[in-house]
Design an enzyme around this catalytic site. Structure first.
Site, PDB file in Angstrom:
ATOM      1  N   ALA A   1     -68.224  40.227  -8.574  1.00  0.00           N
ATOM      2  CA  ALA A   1     -69.275  40.393  -9.575  1.00  0.00           C
ATOM      3  C   ALA A   1     -70.459  41.001  -8.830  1.00  0.00           C
ATOM      4  CB  ALA A   1     -69.640  39.048 -10.182  1.00  0.00           C
TER       5      ALA A   1
ATOM      6  N   SER B   1     -78.925  37.050  -7.945  1.00  0.00           N
ATOM      7  CA  SER B   1     -77.460  36.929  -7.842  1.00  0.00           C
ATOM      8  C   SER B   1     -76.877  36.538  -9.205  1.00  0.00           C
ATOM      9  CB  SER B   1     -77.100  35.897  -6.782  1.00  0.00           C
ATOM     10  OG  SER B   1     -75.723  35.943  -6.504  1.00  0.00           O
ATOM     11  N   ASN B   2     -75.659  36.069  -9.231  1.00  0.00           N
ATOM     12  CA  ASN B   2     -75.029  35.627 -10.487  1.00  0.00           C
ATOM     13  C   ASN B   2     -74.138  34.422 -10.218  1.00  0.00           C
ATOM     14  OD1 ASN B   2     -72.255  36.593  -9.804  1.00  0.00           O
ATOM     15  ND2 ASN B   2     -73.337  38.552  -9.739  1.00  0.00           N
ATOM     16  N   HIS B   3     -73.504  33.918 -11.283  1.00  0.00           N
ATOM     17  CA  HIS B   3     -72.776  32.645 -11.169  1.00  0.00           C
ATOM     18  C   HIS B   3     -71.322  32.781 -10.722  1.00  0.00           C
ATOM     19  CE1 HIS B   3     -75.997  30.314 -12.801  1.00  0.00           C
ATOM     20  NE2 HIS B   3     -76.063  31.063 -13.886  1.00  0.00           N
TER      21      HIS B   3
END
Ligand code: CTP
Length: 401
Positions: free
Chosen positions: A280, A210-212
């Protein structure tokens, strides 16, 4: 009517002959759909009874720090946090002076100090008092820290003198409240689809890539549209859902992966007028999702990734003339060029560009600094602002097209 529907108005009544107009004010507020609570000073009770105002507002009237009969404490902090607008009408020269200087010897002025909402002063006093430099200075002081003053009006005063000093007529106060504290319903009934937050791409039953992304920017845009009458569907990855303030026009659908996000959007896109792709989305996902938890048997471990569906690109291909689509671009270099390329490739009408070079912008921050790229106009750069303010800028730009 109903222009103030569900707005929480705390009416503060001070001791002035104009207090008799508070009854009319409460009635008009209730007619406009507002939820009204009233707080009075001791002297206000010489001019109008709490019973009148509690009957009209359908809520108990607050008067003292505590109720001597029940011993119950009137929580000034709670009242200040409850209100959307603290409307002090009539506001006397004495109470204005106290609040301008941080004094709080009664419940009303203590609420003022603990209120986080907008505060409106509707002064009422005799003509020479209203002209007096000290009153003027106090009102300016209150305005300089973000309070509103709805100016007194001209007419006959209780003293028999004629001049400016009468509290603004209740009808005018209502119009001013509507003007200042309600959004123009520019997007009334328009369907808006927004993607936000990160996607999670599963590796096995317990792990994911995943991402932030916090989703804050997309949420702020969703809320801005909802306040302006848009019927918003927010398709959001795994984020803290407490960040999403409830609104009647805002429908939140939680998903995990890019594929899920795409499938949900597909069911809404056809009837959507405006689509904002703020998510995102992970560009790649693991080629295989292991059925069981992967064990750490190997010294090194290679994950094969495959391209995820590009949601914005897919909808860009089928976008109709009466649909708008807005994309985001987060860039580290050649920002304008890359953003222009995304505008063309994904058939966006606008691209909101964030540069990783800007401090305070991008992931996790409560602030953002953007440049808006559009098909026909030169790029427009905005200052670093809170994400809510940035959302308003984005929505205003969309409004223009
Ligand atoms: N987007 C999307 N689906 C994806 C990837 C991106 O809907 N699978 C959307 C984003 O929400 C954003 C825009 O497309 O509005 C730009 O995404 P970005 O990842 O920055 O651009 P890419 O085209 O993937 O280019 P690159 O990662 O190479 O910069």
């Amino acid at each position: 009517m109903n222009r103030l529907k569900n707005k929480k108005i705390l009416l503060g009544v001070c001791g002035s002959i104009a207090a008799y107009k508070s009854a009319i004010l409460v009635r008009l507020l209730v007619k406009e759909g507002a939820i009204v609570r009233v707080v009075m000073t001791q002297t206000a009770k010489d001019f109008i009874t709490p019973l009148t105002l509690s009957t009209l507002s359908k809520n108990a009237v607050e008067q003292e720090f505590y109720n001597p009969e029940t011993g119950e404490w009137a929580n000034h902090v709670e009242l200040g946090l409850w209100a959307d607008v603290f409307l002090i009408a009539p506001a006397t020269a004495n109470e204005i002076a106290k609040m301008a200087n941080g004094l709080c010897d009664n419940l009303l002025s203590a609420i003022y100090l603990s209120a986080r909402c907008a505060v409106v002063f509707c002064p009422a006093m005799d003509v020479d008092m209203y002209k007096h430099q000290s009153v003027k200075t106090n009102l300016q002081k209150l305005q300089s820290v973000g309070n509103f003053v709805f100016e007194a009006e001209h007419g006959e005063l209780a003293s028999g003198l004629v001049g400016v000093g009468r509290m603004a007529e209740p009808e005018h106060i209502i119009e001013n409240l509507v003007l200042n504290f309600t959004e123009k319903q520019t997007f009334a009934g328009k369907k808006v689809l927004i993607t936000a937050g990160p996607t999670q791409e599963a590796l096995d039953p317990v792990r994911y890539i995943s991402n932030h992304s916090s989703g804050k920017m997309g949420i702020a845009i969703a809320q801005s549209f909802a306040k302006k009458g848009g019927i918003v569907t927010l398709v959001v990855g795994k984020i803290d859902l407490n960040l999403v303030e409830k609104h009647d026009n805002l429908h939140v659908i939680s998903i995990s992966s890019a594929d899920e996000m795409y499938q949900v959007c597909k069911t809404y896109f056809d009837t959507t007028s405006i689509a904002v792709f703020a998510a995102a989305v992970a560009d790649y996902k693991p080629k295989q999702i292991a059925t069981n938890k992967i064990k750490k048997n190997e010294e090194s471990f290679v994950i094969e990734l495959t391209k995820n569906i590009d949601i914005a690109f897919e909808f860009g291909k089928i976008k109709k003339e009466n649909q708008l689509s807005i994309g985001f671009a987060l860039e580290t270099d050649n920002e304008l060029e890359n953003a222009q390329a995304k505008l063309a490739k994904k058939n966006f009408d606008l691209v909101v560009l964030n540069s990783m070079q800007d401090a305070g912008a991008t992931f996790g921050h409560d602030t953002n600094k953007i440049t808006i790229i559009s098909k026909h106009n030169p790029p427009k750069t905005f200052d670093l602002k809170s994400k809510n303010k940035v959302a308003e800028d984005v929505v205003n730009e969309i409004e223009k097209i």
